[in-house]
Enzyme design. Structure first.
Site, short mmCIF file in Angstrom:
data_model
loop_
_atom_site.label_atom_id
_atom_site.label_comp_id
_atom_site.label_asym_id
_atom_site.label_seq_id
_atom_site.Cartn_x
_atom_site.Cartn_y
_atom_site.Cartn_z
N TYR A 153 0.78 -1.23 -0.08
CA TYR A 153 -0.03 0.03 0.01
C TYR A 153 0.99 1.47 0.03
CZ TYR A 153 -2.32 3.99 2.13
OH TYR A 153 -2.95 5.17 2.31
N LYS A 157 1.39 4.07 -2.89
CA LYS A 157 1.16 5.65 -2.75
C LYS A 157 2.53 6.46 -3.03
CE LYS A 157 -2.19 7.34 -1.46
NZ LYS A 157 -3.19 8.05 -2.36
#
Length: 339
Positions: A153, A157
């Protein structure tokens, strides 16, 4: 102005839409959301009939749909909240995080280049910086802290952030990025720590805490976050990153105990489960840049914000009871059932 808000049916995105319609009543807000598991159309029920609001169901990775929306709306600004955002899910299935968080961001910026905007804003996370040691409370993340990701994750990002900055440098796209600490407040999806613990506590079910619960997070009430993004959109410098932190560092276990106390439930509900893989120990943001340049400071103390959040969940049972049934229960058992 016309502002496209992607991921606006999710937690922070929906709160941002409510904030903008209230504080900028002349602006038109267009919500683009795929309505995945965390995007709940019932969240937007209070504004669906608002004359300055439009909802469009589409995927930010769908280039044709995104371009069609830009042709229809001619947006002045784009605020990208759309993202796969739960670390546990990224460990189970990294691919969708790379697709949505990186490729979806590229599709949006390509549309911005083609149709012209005055600002593209990327909503990022402090998790791109990795973590800080528990025994160094003097250390904080700044905008100059090197990126050091710990999960699929946060890696996705960070990659999106770098892509956004490259579009500014290569194409002159007017961009800004904000990296926030953990948000909490109304409409928070029940897989996250605070709403999960509130709901389980209300139901007198086990409250699963990873490891010993000593992990520290810097908590930010969602309305404070929305106000910060508003300031960045209208007054932030192009090409800049702004850290948004609440100065509310708390250990997970202490938050869970506060929830038990507020709801009058026994701490015996707290159940320690096997820790998450690669679990970051501490996040803490130094928000001096946004405070110094834009005058933003967090207004909500954690104890007050947590109390407001708990009472919101007490008053909106129909919203979360619908979510915690069905498919979400299958996911919950996968995450916590065998730990």
């Amino acid at each position: 102005m016309t502002i496209i808000v992607t991921g606006g049916a999710g937690f922070i995105g929906s709160n941002f839409i409510f904030y903008m319609l209230k504080n900028h009543p002349k602006d038109r807000i267009v919500c683009l959301d795929k309505l995945t598991y965390a995007g709940n159309l019932s969240t937007l029920a209070p504004v669906m009939e608002h004359p300055n609001f439009r909802f469009v169901k589409a995927d930010i990775c769908d280039r044709e749909a995104v371009c069609r929306l830009f042709e229809e709306e001619h947006p002045d600004m784009v605020v990208n909240f759309a993202a796969e955002s739960h670390v546990d899910r990224s460990i189970e299935n990294p691919g969708i995080f790379l697709q949505t968080n990186i490729m979806g961001t590229a599709v949006l910026m390509d549309a911005c280049r083609s149709y012209g905007i005055i600002r593209y804003h990327q909503v990022s996370t402090d998790e791109v910086y990795g973590d800080l040691p528990l025994d160094r409370p003097d250390l904080f993340f700044t905008e100059e802290t090197p990126l050091h990701t710990s999960s699929p994750y946060s890696s996705s990002k960070a990659a999106a952030d770098l892509l956004v900055l490259s579009y500014q440098r290569t194409y002159g796209l007017p961009v800004t990025i904000s990296r926030c600490s953990n948000n909490y407040g109304p409409y928070h999806f029940p897989e996250k720590l605070i709403p999960l613990m509130i709901i389980n506590c209300l139901k007198e079910k086990p409250m699963p805490v990873y490891g010993e619960g000593l992990n520290v997070r810097d908590w930010l009430y969602v309305e404070d976050h929305c106000r910060a993004i508003d300031l960045i959109l209208h007054h932030g410098r192009e090409g800049e990153v702004y850290n948004i932190g609440g100065h509310n560092e708390m250990r997970n276990i202490d938050i869970v105990r506060l929830i038990c106390k507020e709801l009058g439930k026994p701490e015996s509900l707290i159940t320690h489960v096997a820790d998450r893989k690669g679990h970051d120990m501490r996040y803490a943001i130094n928000p001096e840049k946004i405070s110094g340049e834009l005058g933003w400071v967090p207004e909500t103390k954690f104890a007050d914000g947590l109390r407001k959040t708990i009472h919101w969940y007490l008053d909106h049972r129909e919203w979360w009871e619908e979510i915690v049934s069905g498919a979400y229960q299958e996911y919950y058992e996968t995450m916590y059932g065998n730990r």
